[in-house]
Design a protein around this motif. Sequence first.
Motif, short mmCIF file in Angstrom:
data_model
loop_
_atom_site.label_atom_id
_atom_site.label_comp_id
_atom_site.label_asym_id
_atom_site.label_seq_id
_atom_site.Cartn_x
_atom_site.Cartn_y
_atom_site.Cartn_z
N LEU A 1 0.81 -1.21 0.00
CA LEU A 1 0.00 0.00 0.00
C LEU A 1 0.85 1.27 0.00
CD1 LEU A 1 -2.73 -1.17 2.51
CD2 LEU A 1 -2.99 -0.86 0.05
N ALA A 2 2.09 1.15 0.47
CA ALA A 2 2.98 2.31 0.50
C ALA A 2 3.74 2.48 -0.81
CB ALA A 2 3.97 2.18 1.65
N GLY A 3 3.71 1.46 -1.70
CA GLY A 3 4.49 1.51 -2.93
C GLY A 3 3.63 1.73 -4.15
N THR A 4 4.26 1.67 -5.28
CA THR A 4 3.57 1.83 -6.56
C THR A 4 4.15 0.84 -7.57
OG1 THR A 4 5.13 3.54 -7.27
CG2 THR A 4 3.10 4.28 -6.19
N GLY A 5 3.45 0.67 -8.69
CA GLY A 5 3.98 -0.11 -9.80
C GLY A 5 3.98 -1.60 -9.58
N HIS A 6 4.83 -2.27 -10.36
CA HIS A 6 4.88 -3.74 -10.35
C HIS A 6 5.31 -4.28 -8.99
CE1 HIS A 6 4.08 -4.02 -14.60
NE2 HIS A 6 5.09 -3.20 -14.88
N ARG A 7 6.23 -3.59 -8.34
CA ARG A 7 6.69 -4.09 -7.04
C ARG A 7 5.55 -4.11 -6.03
NH1 ARG A 7 12.15 -1.73 -4.52
NH2 ARG A 7 12.89 -2.85 -6.35
N ALA A 8 4.73 -3.08 -6.03
CA ALA A 8 3.60 -3.03 -5.10
C ALA A 8 2.63 -4.18 -5.38
CB ALA A 8 2.89 -1.70 -5.20
N ARG A 9 2.38 -4.46 -6.65
CA ARG A 9 1.45 -5.54 -6.99
C ARG A 9 2.02 -6.90 -6.61
NH1 ARG A 9 0.37 -1.76 -11.24
NH2 ARG A 9 1.96 -2.64 -12.63
N ALA A 10 3.33 -7.10 -6.85
CA ALA A 10 3.95 -8.37 -6.46
C ALA A 10 3.94 -8.54 -4.95
CB ALA A 10 5.38 -8.42 -6.99
N THR A 11 4.19 -7.45 -4.22
CA THR A 11 4.18 -7.50 -2.76
C THR A 11 2.78 -7.80 -2.24
OG1 THR A 11 5.97 -5.87 -2.73
CG2 THR A 11 4.82 -6.25 -0.66
N ALA A 12 1.77 -7.21 -2.88
CA ALA A 12 0.38 -7.49 -2.48
C ALA A 12 0.04 -8.96 -2.70
CB ALA A 12 -0.57 -6.60 -3.27
N VAL B 1 -4.17 -2.46 -6.12
CA VAL B 1 -3.44 -3.40 -5.27
C VAL B 1 -4.31 -4.57 -4.84
CG1 VAL B 1 -2.29 -3.65 -3.04
CG2 VAL B 1 -1.83 -1.64 -4.45
N LEU B 2 -5.56 -4.30 -4.50
CA LEU B 2 -6.43 -5.33 -3.92
C LEU B 2 -6.64 -6.56 -4.80
CD1 LEU B 2 -9.14 -3.26 -2.02
CD2 LEU B 2 -7.30 -4.64 -1.07
N PRO B 3 -6.79 -6.44 -6.14
CA PRO B 3 -6.95 -7.66 -6.94
C PRO B 3 -5.78 -8.62 -6.79
CG PRO B 3 -7.57 -5.74 -8.22
CD PRO B 3 -6.95 -5.23 -6.97
N PHE B 4 -4.57 -8.10 -6.66
CA PHE B 4 -3.40 -8.96 -6.50
C PHE B 4 -3.36 -9.57 -5.09
CE2 PHE B 4 -2.47 -6.19 -10.00
CZ PHE B 4 -1.84 -7.02 -10.91
#
Length: 458
Positions: free
Chosen positions: A237-248, A293-296
């Motif tokens: 939630l604190a990040g953006t982009g692909h890294r945020a989605r992978a972390t989610a 983020v939530l879908p991931f």
Amino acid sequence: MTAALTTAVAAALLVVAAVLVGRHIEHAHHTLFVRWPPLFAEWDPHVGPGTPAAVAVAVAVVAYGPILAARLPWRALLAAAWGTALAWTWSLALVDGWQRGVAGRLTTRNEYLRVIDRFHDIPDALRGFDGHILSGSPDPWPAHIAGHPPGAALTFVLLDRIGLGGGGWAGAWCITVGTTACVAVLVAVRAQAGEALARRAAPFLVLAPAAVWVGASADGYFTAVAAWAVALLALALAGTGHRARATAFGSGLLFGLTCYLSYGLTLFALIAGGVLVTARDGVRRRGGSLVRVLPFLLAGLAVVPLVFTLAGFNWWEAYRLLIKRYYEGVGGVRPYGYWVWANLACAVLLTGLATAAGLNRACVTLVRSRGTKPASNLPASDLPAAGEARLAVLVLSAVLALLVADLSGMSKAETERIWLPFALWMLPACALLTRPRAWLTAQAALALLLNHLLLTGW
């Protein structure tokens, strides 16, 4: 007397009341099924090989912990926190000696290592898992296996398969993995409330009385899995982009695993909710979106339940049968009227008087923050008061989860072990306290007294 100190005294009196009333009930009616209420423990003053190390770690953290937490580079602080938590937990476990304190903990008749040979065919064991939950079923599972989804037992089965079998390796696994939980909480607090508060919380997370039960119980391992699920969510939630989605997605995977380690840890949805609530403004400022983020997160969350369901394990049916077994056993005898408040005394012993004082400050902080707005153009999370309010939401969401578990009636006794995952998220409230060394001394003294005066059951 300050409000924080008054709260700590009230918490201490709650523990005294739980001990005295519990001893009376057990002496008169024998319905508590614990030898030293409210803890599953027995009176056994002793010292052991871990005593000198435990005292040395406590003294070092009290003397230097707050200074080092403030000055070390962030990554070095995380490494130091884990290393010190390892030293603290190992030394406390070894107060009871290697066999009694570590290697023998997970080999008793109700523990996971008793059923390793029944998982020689894992798919078959999962398909038939529900059929052995009830006490009257053919070859019923021991209490802890029946009381948890099969993910818990499978962990130790897989350790055995890779050559790490036996109580020593199982205990080492729980301690090593379990102590990483303090790092996960620090990561989450930094992402949610700011680095300054995370640094102030670090010594209290390291020197937690909860370490008495992290070493060595399987719930210490569960604690770490759940903690990293929350930490990864906060980072996503604190990040953006692909890294945020992978972390989610990774957060979702761990949340799914958490639900298959312990039924009660589904209540971590409340702590995740606290993270989502406090992270909304930060996501908007960074150009992110909860919708992205939530879908991931949900995709990751579906993986573990899907795997277990396809393998033949029915989570809901197993939980239904567990409730029946619980009330057919000591759970149906232990008096709810005592445990509904005595469990809270266990929580005090698990988290310490400093946490009780910190939670008081968290409540005050949250009340004061209502209706207030930043007085400058700085982002809300960059203001100290806003960071403290966010921290208050996080720790109080853990309190809410704990209270729901308490009121459910499915946690009568043994909560010093069962509630480890929730208790860890209450400890950061200590960052709101002044005079940290005095409170750290109280935390260390409590842990040392518990471990040296009592022989805990976990």
